[in-house]
Motif scaffolding. Structure first.
Motif, PDB file in Angstrom:
ATOM      1  N   TRP A 142       0.958  -1.319  -0.106  1.00 25.67           N
ATOM      2  CA  TRP A 142       0.024   0.087   0.079  1.00 25.67           C
ATOM      3  C   TRP A 142       0.679   1.186   0.099  1.00 25.67           C
ATOM      4  CZ3 TRP A 142      -4.838   0.432  -1.444  1.00 25.67           C
ATOM      5  CH2 TRP A 142      -5.573  -0.620  -1.129  1.00 25.67           C
ATOM      6  N   LEU A 143       1.926   1.114   0.768  1.00 23.07           N
ATOM      7  CA  LEU A 143       2.639   2.632   0.806  1.00 23.07           C
ATOM      8  C   LEU A 143       3.633   2.813  -0.630  1.00 23.07           C
ATOM      9  CD1 LEU A 143       4.082   4.685   2.385  1.00 23.07           C
ATOM     10  CD2 LEU A 143       5.811   3.333   3.139  1.00 23.07           C
ATOM     11  N   ARG A 144       3.948   1.595  -1.010  1.00 28.58           N
ATOM     12  CA  ARG A 144       4.593   1.927  -2.288  1.00 28.58           C
ATOM     13  C   ARG A 144       3.476   2.509  -3.381  1.00 28.58           C
ATOM     14  NH1 ARG A 144       8.750  -1.923  -4.644  1.00 28.58           N
ATOM     15  NH2 ARG A 144       7.917  -3.662  -3.345  1.00 28.58           N
ATOM     16  N   ARG A 145       2.391   1.722  -3.253  1.00 26.39           N
ATOM     17  CA  ARG A 145       1.293   2.329  -4.258  1.00 26.39           C
ATOM     18  C   ARG A 145       1.137   3.702  -4.256  1.00 26.39           C
ATOM     19  NH1 ARG A 145      -2.470  -2.808  -2.798  1.00 26.39           N
ATOM     20  NH2 ARG A 145      -1.235  -4.442  -3.540  1.00 26.39           N
ATOM     21  N   VAL A 146       1.034   4.057  -3.097  1.00 30.28           N
ATOM     22  CA  VAL A 146       0.672   5.425  -2.590  1.00 30.28           C
ATOM     23  C   VAL A 146       1.766   6.460  -3.273  1.00 30.28           C
ATOM     24  CG1 VAL A 146      -0.044   7.349  -0.998  1.00 30.28           C
ATOM     25  CG2 VAL A 146      -1.121   5.114  -1.004  1.00 30.28           C
ATOM     26  N   LEU A 147       3.145   6.114  -2.720  1.00 26.85           N
ATOM     27  CA  LEU A 147       4.003   6.849  -3.295  1.00 26.85           C
ATOM     28  C   LEU A 147       4.280   7.117  -4.591  1.00 26.85           C
ATOM     29  CD1 LEU A 147       6.747   5.776  -0.231  1.00 26.85           C
ATOM     30  CD2 LEU A 147       5.480   8.096  -0.535  1.00 26.85           C
ATOM     31  N   LEU A 148       4.232   5.727  -5.380  1.00 20.20           N
ATOM     32  CA  LEU A 148       4.291   5.865  -6.841  1.00 20.20           C
ATOM     33  C   LEU A 148       3.077   6.754  -7.568  1.00 20.20           C
ATOM     34  CD1 LEU A 148       5.811   4.683  -9.228  1.00 20.20           C
ATOM     35  CD2 LEU A 148       4.165   2.537  -9.249  1.00 20.20           C
ATOM     36  N   GLY A 149       2.092   6.907  -6.995  1.00 20.70           N
ATOM     37  CA  GLY A 149       0.933   7.489  -7.439  1.00 20.70           C
ATOM     38  C   GLY A 149       1.297   8.965  -7.312  1.00 20.70           C
TER      39      GLY A 149
ATOM     40  N   GLY B 269       1.864  11.208 -10.190  1.00 23.72           N
ATOM     41  CA  GLY B 269       1.329  12.440 -10.336  1.00 23.72           C
ATOM     42  C   GLY B 269       1.727  13.658 -10.330  1.00 23.72           C
ATOM     43  N   PHE B 270       2.792  14.127  -9.844  1.00 25.27           N
ATOM     44  CA  PHE B 270       3.391  15.112  -9.762  1.00 25.27           C
ATOM     45  C   PHE B 270       4.450  15.068 -11.045  1.00 25.27           C
ATOM     46  CE2 PHE B 270       3.361  15.684  -5.141  1.00 25.27           C
ATOM     47  CZ  PHE B 270       2.808  16.769  -5.160  1.00 25.27           C
ATOM     48  N   ALA B 271       4.839  14.096 -11.609  1.00 21.28           N
ATOM     49  CA  ALA B 271       5.483  14.121 -12.992  1.00 21.28           C
ATOM     50  C   ALA B 271       4.635  14.624 -14.022  1.00 21.28           C
ATOM     51  CB  ALA B 271       5.914  12.870 -13.226  1.00 21.28           C
ATOM     52  N   VAL B 272       3.264  14.166 -14.021  1.00 20.76           N
ATOM     53  CA  VAL B 272       2.595  14.410 -14.779  1.00 20.76           C
ATOM     54  C   VAL B 272       2.206  15.905 -14.765  1.00 20.76           C
ATOM     55  CG1 VAL B 272       0.209  14.191 -15.840  1.00 20.76           C
ATOM     56  CG2 VAL B 272       1.431  12.209 -15.331  1.00 20.76           C
ATOM     57  N   SER B 273       1.998  16.520 -13.845  1.00 27.23           N
ATOM     58  CA  SER B 273       1.492  17.565 -13.472  1.00 27.23           C
ATOM     59  C   SER B 273       2.707  18.634 -13.842  1.00 27.23           C
ATOM     60  CB  SER B 273       0.973  18.054 -12.195  1.00 27.23           C
ATOM     61  OG  SER B 273      -0.270  18.922 -11.903  1.00 27.23           O
ATOM     62  N   SER B 274       3.910  18.176 -14.318  1.00 21.92           N
ATOM     63  CA  SER B 274       4.956  19.039 -14.533  1.00 21.92           C
ATOM     64  C   SER B 274       5.239  19.204 -15.930  1.00 21.92           C
ATOM     65  CB  SER B 274       6.295  18.255 -13.942  1.00 21.92           C
ATOM     66  OG  SER B 274       7.705  18.999 -14.616  1.00 21.92           O
ATOM     67  N   HIS B 275       5.149  18.039 -16.702  1.00 21.89           N
ATOM     68  CA  HIS B 275       5.363  18.090 -17.982  1.00 21.89           C
ATOM     69  C   HIS B 275       4.788  16.859 -18.869  1.00 21.89           C
ATOM     70  CE1 HIS B 275       7.242  18.777 -21.993  1.00 21.89           C
ATOM     71  NE2 HIS B 275       7.707  19.701 -21.533  1.00 21.89           N
ATOM     72  N   LEU B 276       3.963  16.993 -19.693  1.00 26.15           N
ATOM     73  CA  LEU B 276       3.263  15.669 -20.309  1.00 26.15           C
ATOM     74  C   LEU B 276       4.158  14.958 -21.108  1.00 26.15           C
ATOM     75  CD1 LEU B 276      -0.066  17.534 -21.419  1.00 26.15           C
ATOM     76  CD2 LEU B 276       0.314  16.167 -19.340  1.00 26.15           C
TER      77      LEU B 276
ATOM     78  N   LEU C  87      -4.402  10.846 -10.143  1.00 29.46           N
ATOM     79  CA  LEU C  87      -5.417  11.682 -10.670  1.00 29.46           C
ATOM     80  C   LEU C  87      -5.948  12.835  -9.492  1.00 29.46           C
ATOM     81  CD1 LEU C  87      -7.996   9.277 -12.277  1.00 29.46           C
ATOM     82  CD2 LEU C  87      -6.464  11.045 -13.243  1.00 29.46           C
ATOM     83  N   LEU C  88      -5.829  12.324  -8.501  1.00 34.21           N
ATOM     84  CA  LEU C  88      -6.003  13.554  -7.246  1.00 34.21           C
ATOM     85  C   LEU C  88      -5.112  14.732  -7.255  1.00 34.21           C
ATOM     86  CD1 LEU C  88      -7.807  14.040  -4.536  1.00 34.21           C
ATOM     87  CD2 LEU C  88      -6.039  12.826  -3.386  1.00 34.21           C
ATOM     88  N   ILE C  89      -3.887  14.323  -7.512  1.00 36.48           N
ATOM     89  CA  ILE C  89      -2.713  15.489  -7.366  1.00 36.48           C
ATOM     90  C   ILE C  89      -3.088  16.209  -8.964  1.00 36.48           C
ATOM     91  CG2 ILE C  89      -0.319  15.736  -8.092  1.00 36.48           C
ATOM     92  CD1 ILE C  89       0.225  13.368  -6.100  1.00 36.48           C
ATOM     93  N   ASN C  90      -3.570  15.589  -9.690  1.00 36.02           N
ATOM     94  CA  ASN C  90      -3.808  16.518 -10.956  1.00 36.02           C
ATOM     95  C   ASN C  90      -4.966  17.066 -11.251  1.00 36.02           C
ATOM     96  OD1 ASN C  90      -1.479  16.112 -13.459  1.00 36.02           O
ATOM     97  ND2 ASN C  90      -1.357  14.286 -12.014  1.00 36.02           N
ATOM     98  N   LEU C  91      -5.832  17.119 -10.327  1.00 33.92           N
ATOM     99  CA  LEU C  91      -7.153  17.665 -10.517  1.00 33.92           C
ATOM    100  C   LEU C  91      -6.999  19.149 -10.641  1.00 33.92           C
ATOM    101  CD1 LEU C  91      -9.261  16.110  -7.423  1.00 33.92           C
ATOM    102  CD2 LEU C  91      -9.458  15.648  -9.959  1.00 33.92           C
ATOM    103  N   PRO C  92      -6.299  19.785  -9.615  1.00 31.58           N
ATOM    104  CA  PRO C  92      -6.094  21.466 -10.279  1.00 31.58           C
ATOM    105  C   PRO C  92      -5.736  21.495 -11.789  1.00 31.58           C
ATOM    106  CG  PRO C  92      -5.061  21.109  -8.306  1.00 31.58           C
ATOM    107  CD  PRO C  92      -5.249  19.482  -8.742  1.00 31.58           C
ATOM    108  N   TYR C  93      -4.702  20.649 -12.310  1.00 34.32           N
ATOM    109  CA  TYR C  93      -4.194  20.745 -13.769  1.00 34.32           C
ATOM    110  C   TYR C  93      -5.262  20.392 -14.532  1.00 34.32           C
ATOM    111  CZ  TYR C  93      -1.132  20.388 -17.602  1.00 34.32           C
ATOM    112  OH  TYR C  93      -0.299  20.438 -18.886  1.00 34.32           O
ATOM    113  N   LEU C  94      -5.916  19.256 -14.560  1.00 25.93           N
ATOM    114  CA  LEU C  94      -7.064  18.889 -15.231  1.00 25.93           C
ATOM    115  C   LEU C  94      -8.103  19.943 -15.450  1.00 25.93           C
ATOM    116  CD1 LEU C  94      -7.084  15.158 -14.309  1.00 25.93           C
ATOM    117  CD2 LEU C  94      -6.145  15.903 -16.236  1.00 25.93           C
ATOM    118  N   GLY C  95      -8.426  20.586 -14.378  1.00 18.72           N
ATOM    119  CA  GLY C  95      -9.258  21.382 -14.261  1.00 18.72           C
ATOM    120  C   GLY C  95      -9.000  22.904 -15.380  1.00 18.72           C
ATOM    121  N   PHE C  96      -7.829  22.959 -15.345  1.00 25.82           N
ATOM    122  CA  PHE C  96      -7.303  23.999 -16.127  1.00 25.82           C
ATOM    123  C   PHE C  96      -7.267  23.679 -17.713  1.00 25.82           C
ATOM    124  CE2 PHE C  96      -3.900  25.681 -18.573  1.00 25.82           C
ATOM    125  CZ  PHE C  96      -3.771  26.992 -18.362  1.00 25.82           C
ATOM    126  N   LEU C  97      -6.933  22.484 -17.824  1.00 25.91           N
ATOM    127  CA  LEU C  97      -7.038  21.930 -19.219  1.00 25.91           C
ATOM    128  C   LEU C  97      -8.431  21.956 -19.647  1.00 25.91           C
ATOM    129  CD1 LEU C  97      -4.359  19.308 -19.169  1.00 25.91           C
ATOM    130  CD2 LEU C  97      -3.931  21.631 -20.030  1.00 25.91           C
TER     131      LEU C  97
END
Length: 496
Positions: free
Chosen positions: A173-180, A184-191, A227-237
């Motif tokens: 569980w911990l590694r799944r969350v950390l990987l997410g 998530g932060f990577a996607v919200s940096s550059h596609l 997806l949770l981390i990217n909600l602000p970015y997805l809203g912008f897009l």
């Protein structure tokens, strides 16, 4: 003294153990060299936009949902780095060196973590760790990137994602969350990280096909957190649909071959002229001798790394340990996948496009060393020493680069330019000598945004009206100062 304690003491004090410990210290010193010569760090073009955006978040109290910069493919970048610099400015202030230091620490720790993870993945000893650290530290590209107040978060997040995948056993569980979180932060940096994310999901799917419940939990958790981390970015897009990307170019096999070389390129000095612009011939002449010859023939080192890392990854596909196979499959898929993707899009081969792929070569070299060590300990040890010594020799390129930049005052160009400290010194003098309003006529390659941000964060400039003249020139009759280079070669600056 018990026999066990005597044995442990013998191991600690044996010449071999001491030499391995010294090798690790030397490799760490190479990595720490990123923090030396900090008065020579660049401040080029995009960085001020990120830092101004970070400050605006603190001024308005509203954290941004996207970057102020739009990419070449028509999509505005995400807000990850704005959040990063916003926190740094909140805690430590908005001086550009502070942001550069924070990013340098972050990038360097991520690289050190990857070297340690690869050492653990391939059951390496201290000498193996030294070779991995040195291999990363010797890259002139990583040396340059680590010393910028830029957006290197894909570089950081790709490293940390591989670190998490290197750990033994299935993802809990911990590694799944950390990987997410990392993805998530990577996607919200550059596609450009999207192929890495997709291939990571594909490799995890193949690994857990026999356990559909575990697979669903793994992918579901990682995806939900990302997806949770990217909600602000997805809203912008959603509110600001990206412009259609340029049409892809015709597929080219030669271009595919060149793109396959790029992950190894950024581990060597090959193509380093990119950062020197017109100063490259002068740098080679300044270097002279063997160093010049090695840089002029740096493509051979890329060929060696391609061969060694490719063989290492292929051998690792048959490893007994599932985590070794997992990382090897991902590395090969990323290597080929990005080459095809970049070729299909017809993108220029800017070196920072390898942020998601740079770790592939280090992983392949680690796999090759592990295979040699498993077959023949003496031969594997010699090969590890060769990697360590070769990386140490290449590291001297970074030292020479800084020596040249100090002697010449930087470069005349847009990819390194005059260092931040030189820009700060000339702007400080301008403001100390100004009275009320002054116009600066810029006759250098330095972009206006860096000079503007330097003026904004220089105490002597507070309360003054500093105007940077545009392409139409300064208004007639205005108090004008001129910024130019001190010599035909080099980035040293003169204020007139």
């Amino acid at each position: 003294m018990s026999p066990l304690l005597e044995r442990l003491q013998a191991v600690r004090t044996s010449p071999a153990a001491l030499l391995k410990g010294l090798a690790v210290l030397a490799a760490l010193a190479m990595l720490a060299y990123r923090f030396a010569n900090f008065d020579l760090v660049p401040f080029i073009s995009d960085e001020p936009h990120f830092l101004v955006g970070a400050n605006e978040q603190l001024r308005t109290g509203q954290w941004l949902s996207a970057s102020p910069i739009r990419g070449t493919q028509g999509t505005t970048y995400g807000p990850t780095v704005l959040w990063f610099y916003g926190v740094i400015h909140l805690l430590f202030g908005d001086a550009p060196q502070t942001s550069i230091l924070a990013m340098c620490i972050t990038v360097t720790l991520a690289h050190a973590a990857l070297a340690l993870a690869l050492t653990r993945l391939f059951r390496g000893d201290a000498l193996f760790l030294a070779a991995m650290l040195a291999l990363v530290a010797a890259s002139p590209y990583q040396f340059f990137w680590s010393r910028l107040a830029w957006d290197q978060m894909v570089n950081v997040c790709a490293s940390l994602a591989v670190v998490l995948l290197c750990l033994p056993g299935p993802l809990g569980w911990l590694r799944r969350v950390l990987l997410g979180v990392v993805l998530g932060f990577a996607v919200s940096s550059h596609l450009m990280v999207l192929p890495l994310v997709a291939l990571t999901f594909a490799v995890l799917t193949l690994e857990q096909l026999r356990g559909p419940r575990s697979l669903a939990l793994t992918l579901g958790t990682v995806l939900a957190v990302a997806l949770l981390i990217n909600l602000p970015y997805l809203g912008f897009l959603r509110a600001n649909p990206p412009a259609p990307p340029p049409p892809p170019g015709a597929f080219s096999w030669p271009l595919l071959g060149e793109n396959l070389l790029q992950p190894a390129r950024v581990a060597t000095p090959w193509g380093l002229a990119y950062f020197f612009d017109h100063a490259w011939p002068d740098f080679l002449q300044w270097l002279g001798g063997t160093g010049r010859w090695l840089l002029e023939h740096a493509d051979w080192s890329t060929g060696v790394l391609i061969t060694v890392s490719g063989a290492g990854l292929l051998v690792t596909l048959r490893a007994k340990e599932p985590e070794q196979r997992r990382v090897a499959w991902l590395a090969l898929a990323v290597w080929l996948g990005y080459a095809v993707f970049y070729t299909h899009r017809g993108l220029e081969r800017h070196p920072h496009y390898q942020f998601p792929t740079w770790w592939v070569v280090a992983t392949g070299v680690a796999g090759a060393l592990y295979a040699l060590l498993a077959r023949n300990l003496r031969l594997g040890t010699v090969a590890t020493l060769v990697v360590l010594l070769g990386a140490g020799l290449q590291f001297l390129v970074n030292v020479a680069w800084m020596g040249y930049a100090r002697e010449r005052g930087g470069t005349q160009g847009i990819h390194y330019s005059s260092p931040l400290a030189a820009q700060q010194a000339v702007i400080r003098r301008l403001c100390e000598e100004a009275k009320g309003t002054v116009f600066l006529e810029n006759h250098t390659w330095i972009f206006p945004p860096p000079l503007g941000y330097v003026a904004r964060t220089t105490p002597a400039c507070q309360g003054l009206n500093i105007h940077l003249c545009g392409s139409r020139g300064c208004p007639p009759g205005a108090p004008i100062r001129r910024l130019r280079y001190a010599a035909p070669v080099g980035g040293a600056l003169v204020l007139e």
